[in-house]
Design an enzyme around this catalytic site. Structure first.
Site, mmCIF file in Angstrom:
data_model
loop_
_atom_site.group_PDB
_atom_site.id
_atom_site.type_symbol
_atom_site.label_atom_id
_atom_site.label_comp_id
_atom_site.label_asym_id
_atom_site.label_seq_id
_atom_site.Cartn_x
_atom_site.Cartn_y
_atom_site.Cartn_z
ATOM 1 N N ASP A 1 20.438 -26.599 -35.986
ATOM 2 C CA ASP A 1 21.489 -27.231 -35.030
ATOM 3 C C ASP A 1 21.120 -29.117 -36.289
ATOM 4 O O ASP A 1 20.313 -29.367 -37.025
ATOM 5 C CB ASP A 1 20.758 -27.795 -34.087
ATOM 6 C CG ASP A 1 19.367 -28.470 -34.223
ATOM 7 O OD1 ASP A 1 18.519 -29.234 -34.981
ATOM 8 O OD2 ASP A 1 18.792 -28.615 -32.781
ATOM 9 N N ASN B 1 26.609 -31.591 -22.937
ATOM 10 C CA ASN B 1 26.203 -29.681 -21.984
ATOM 11 C C ASN B 1 26.500 -29.985 -20.556
ATOM 12 O O ASN B 1 27.538 -29.505 -20.136
ATOM 13 C CB ASN B 1 24.818 -29.778 -21.707
ATOM 14 C CG ASN B 1 24.713 -29.201 -23.348
ATOM 15 O OD1 ASN B 1 25.506 -28.757 -23.981
ATOM 16 N ND2 ASN B 1 23.590 -29.974 -23.243
ATOM 17 N N HIS C 1 19.661 -30.036 -26.773
ATOM 18 C CA HIS C 1 19.403 -29.128 -28.094
ATOM 19 C C HIS C 1 18.960 -27.676 -27.957
ATOM 20 O O HIS C 1 20.281 -26.897 -28.280
ATOM 21 C CB HIS C 1 18.727 -30.332 -29.516
ATOM 22 C CG HIS C 1 18.740 -31.373 -29.664
ATOM 23 N ND1 HIS C 1 17.934 -32.184 -29.357
ATOM 24 C CD2 HIS C 1 19.979 -31.993 -28.690
ATOM 25 C CE1 HIS C 1 18.281 -33.432 -29.485
ATOM 26 N NE2 HIS C 1 19.947 -33.329 -28.923
HETATM 27 N N1 UDP Z 1 20.377 -30.084 -16.783
HETATM 28 C C1 UDP Z 1 19.921 -29.484 -15.747
HETATM 29 N N2 UDP Z 1 19.057 -30.331 -14.310
HETATM 30 C C2 UDP Z 1 18.959 -32.030 -13.926
HETATM 31 C C3 UDP Z 1 19.050 -32.190 -15.370
HETATM 32 C C4 UDP Z 1 20.001 -31.855 -16.646
HETATM 33 O O1 UDP Z 1 20.033 -28.248 -15.664
HETATM 34 O O2 UDP Z 1 18.633 -31.600 -12.904
HETATM 35 C C5 UDP Z 1 20.953 -29.291 -17.468
HETATM 36 C C6 UDP Z 1 22.345 -29.739 -17.283
HETATM 37 O O3 UDP Z 1 23.154 -28.508 -16.920
HETATM 38 C C7 UDP Z 1 22.215 -29.506 -18.860
HETATM 39 C C8 UDP Z 1 21.240 -30.460 -19.801
HETATM 40 O O4 UDP Z 1 20.042 -30.467 -18.821
HETATM 41 O O5 UDP Z 1 22.196 -28.091 -19.430
HETATM 42 C C9 UDP Z 1 21.596 -31.543 -20.325
HETATM 43 O O6 UDP Z 1 21.932 -31.268 -21.374
HETATM 44 P P1 UDP Z 1 23.451 -32.697 -22.047
HETATM 45 O O7 UDP Z 1 23.633 -32.452 -22.910
HETATM 46 O O8 UDP Z 1 24.228 -33.410 -20.563
HETATM 47 O O9 UDP Z 1 22.320 -34.190 -21.899
HETATM 48 P P2 UDP Z 1 21.099 -34.154 -22.754
HETATM 49 O O10 UDP Z 1 19.471 -34.706 -21.552
HETATM 50 O O11 UDP Z 1 20.965 -34.100 -24.473
HETATM 51 O O12 UDP Z 1 21.202 -35.810 -22.747
#
Ligand code: UDP
Length: 475
Positions: free
Chosen positions: A115, A371, A18
């Site tokens: 949001d 993301n 988020h």
């Molecule tokens: N992310 C990261 N490193 C990790 C795991 C996740 O930088 O080891 C970041 C990823 O690049 C993204 C965010 O965390 O920007 C995760 O957002 P996403 O919408 O994909 O999934 P959520 O975690 O909300 O389910």
């Protein structure tokens, strides 16, 4: 601060998934549309990577980032509550702090953007005579479903998943019952009713809805939200497509040297990146099957791995990046030795954007958070869609069936574990098969269309301009 310049305040709810899109929206408004932007980031202060991301913005000259700590709500939070219920309770509890922060701002900002989980803060904007918008960093069909849920709730009898007929939202593609997002699966739960309430909030409390999408990604749902007469009678407010907003770099300080050194030594597009977002976790059995599947495929991989969490699929949502990182005993015996020249394991957290943009990476096994999907598209990397929670099954269907940039297992991870043979087959087909090559081309043309949408006079640029102009004429 120039009082004549539009000042926008954006509220983000806890969780990296988020916070990241809110930071992206703030950046876009500040750098491309030259507005004053303040973020009120509600935080549980339990995720080290979230703190790191905050720190990287503390010195930002163009965005004012204010942390909103949560009051003690331990009495109202049950550990078994679904993430959506927890977020709704947290954001409800944060309203007083949000209100007092806004009241301390002088002059009063012009626009409040919340949001999707902070829609109950929209009435605060009225108290300060601010304009008020909702930002939905999710796919357009999911946005339409959330809004139309108030109608389905009255029309459909029984649980949605028990229906053989798909759910129908006017003007949108029918939603198969097996794709219904997790929080809507059981109509007797709190999280379901929070979603119905959120859909009503979006359309009755806001002046408009911003979606992190662009025309070519899902023009059918976007067109329906804007032009379908039946759906419009529910949506009522303007809808702005302003994406794809996606990270181009990891925050400074992300540990990436080891993985980059390793990737530098691998051939072009030869490595599969495996990661389940900020919150995604697997059971011990599913980790075993995945490890075997990767090993049997013979393909190179980088795997961001977290300890098993039983049946919980979002085990690190509020504390991403934390946990015991040294112990990998849950991996099959001998796996690390046998795959030492084939793959690299990164415990807990890694520099995802840097990895996806590395020339050696040719595929991404993802949990289908939005993301992650946009970061993969930006990197030109086709995917294996492995949805785990929230609206990720809908995202996976969009990727596989409409955009044709991902393969997907036969069984849903929610039904049973995905077996090693199926994983092996998917990995080979993505990394070496003709299917993978075709998808790689498609994902790159999708990247191009996303870039075009954001360029001056592109569809999303114009939509954002329409939004900012609409706000400016009212101040
Ligand atoms: N992310 C990261 N490193 C990790 C795991 C996740 O930088 O080891 C970041 C990823 O690049 C993204 C965010 O965390 O920007 C995760 O957002 P996403 O919408 O994909 O999934 P959520 O975690 O909300 O389910």
């Amino acid at each position: 601060m120039d009082p004549k310049k539009l000042h926008v305040v954006i509220i983000s709810s806890p969780g990296m998934g988020h916070l990241v899109p809110v930071l992206l929206l703030a950046n876009r408004l500040a750098t491309h549309h030259h507005l004053h932007v303040t973020i009120l980031a509600v935080t549980t202060q339990t995720s080290p990577v979230e703190s790191q991301l905050f720190d990287s913005y503390t010195d930002s000259s163009h965005i004012n980032l204010i942390k909103i700590p949560l009051p003690d709500i331990s009495n109202s939070l049950h550990p078994n509550y679904n993430i959506v219920t927890q977020l709704a309770i947290m954001m409800r509890a944060a309203r007083n702090n949000i209100r007092s922060t806004l009241s301390a701002m002088s002059p009063v900002p012009h626009v409040l953007i919340v949001d999707l989980f902070s829609s109950e803060s929209l009435p605060i904007a009225d108290e300060f005579h601010m304009q008020k918008y909702v930002y939905v960093p999710c796919n357009t069909l999911f946005t339409a479903l959330t809004i139309y849920l108030q109608v389905l709730d009255k029309e459909v009898k029984g649980q949605y998943v028990d229906h053989t007929e798909p759910l129908r939202i006017p003007g949108c593609v029918p939603i198969r019952c097996k794709d219904v997002p997790d929080p809507m699966l059981d109509r007797n739960t709190r999280q379901y009713h929070e979603y119905v309430r959120m859909g009503v909030d979006f359309t009755t409390l806001s002046d408009g809805i911003l979606i992190n999408t662009w025309e070519d990604l899902d023009e059918t749902s976007l067109d329906a939200l804007r032009n379908n007469a039946i759906l419009r009678s529910v949506v009522k407010v303007p809808v702005y497509d302003i994406g794809p907003l996606s990270r181009e770099v990891d925050p400074p300080g992300s540990e990436g040297n080891k993985v980059i050194e390793w990737l530098d030594m691998q051939p072009l597009e030869s490595v599969l990146f495996v990661s389940f977002g900020s919150g995604g976790t697997l059971s011990a059995d599913q980790i075993t099957e995945l490890a075997w599947g990767l090993e049997l495929s013979g393909e190179r991989f980088v795997w961001i791995i977290r300890p098993p969490t039983g049946s919980v699929k979002d085990g690190t949502f509020f504390n991403s990046g934390s946990g015991p990182d040294g112990c990998l005993e849950f991996l099959p015996e001998g796996f690390l030795d046998r795959t030492q020249n084939q793959g690299l394991i990164i415990p807990l957290w890694g520099p995802q954007v840097t990895i996806l943009n590395h020339k050696s990476v040719g595929g991404f096994l993802t949990h289908c958070g939005l993301n992650s999907i946009y970061e993969s598209i930006r990197g030109g990397v086709p995917m294996i869609a492995w949805p785990l929670y929230a609206e990720q099954r809908l995202n996976a269907t969009l990727l596989v069936e409409k955009l044709e940039v991902a393969v997907r297992p036969e069984v849903l991870p929610a039904e049973k574990d995905i077996g090693r043979e199926e994983i092996e087959k998917m990995v080979k087909s993505l990394m070496k098969g003709e299917e993978g090559t075709t998808m790689r081309k498609k994902v790159r043309s999708l990247r191009e269309s996303g870039n075009q949408a954001l360029m001056v006079n592109g569809s999303s640029y114009r939509s954002m301009l329409e939004f900012t102009t609409c706000c400016e004429v009212k101040i």
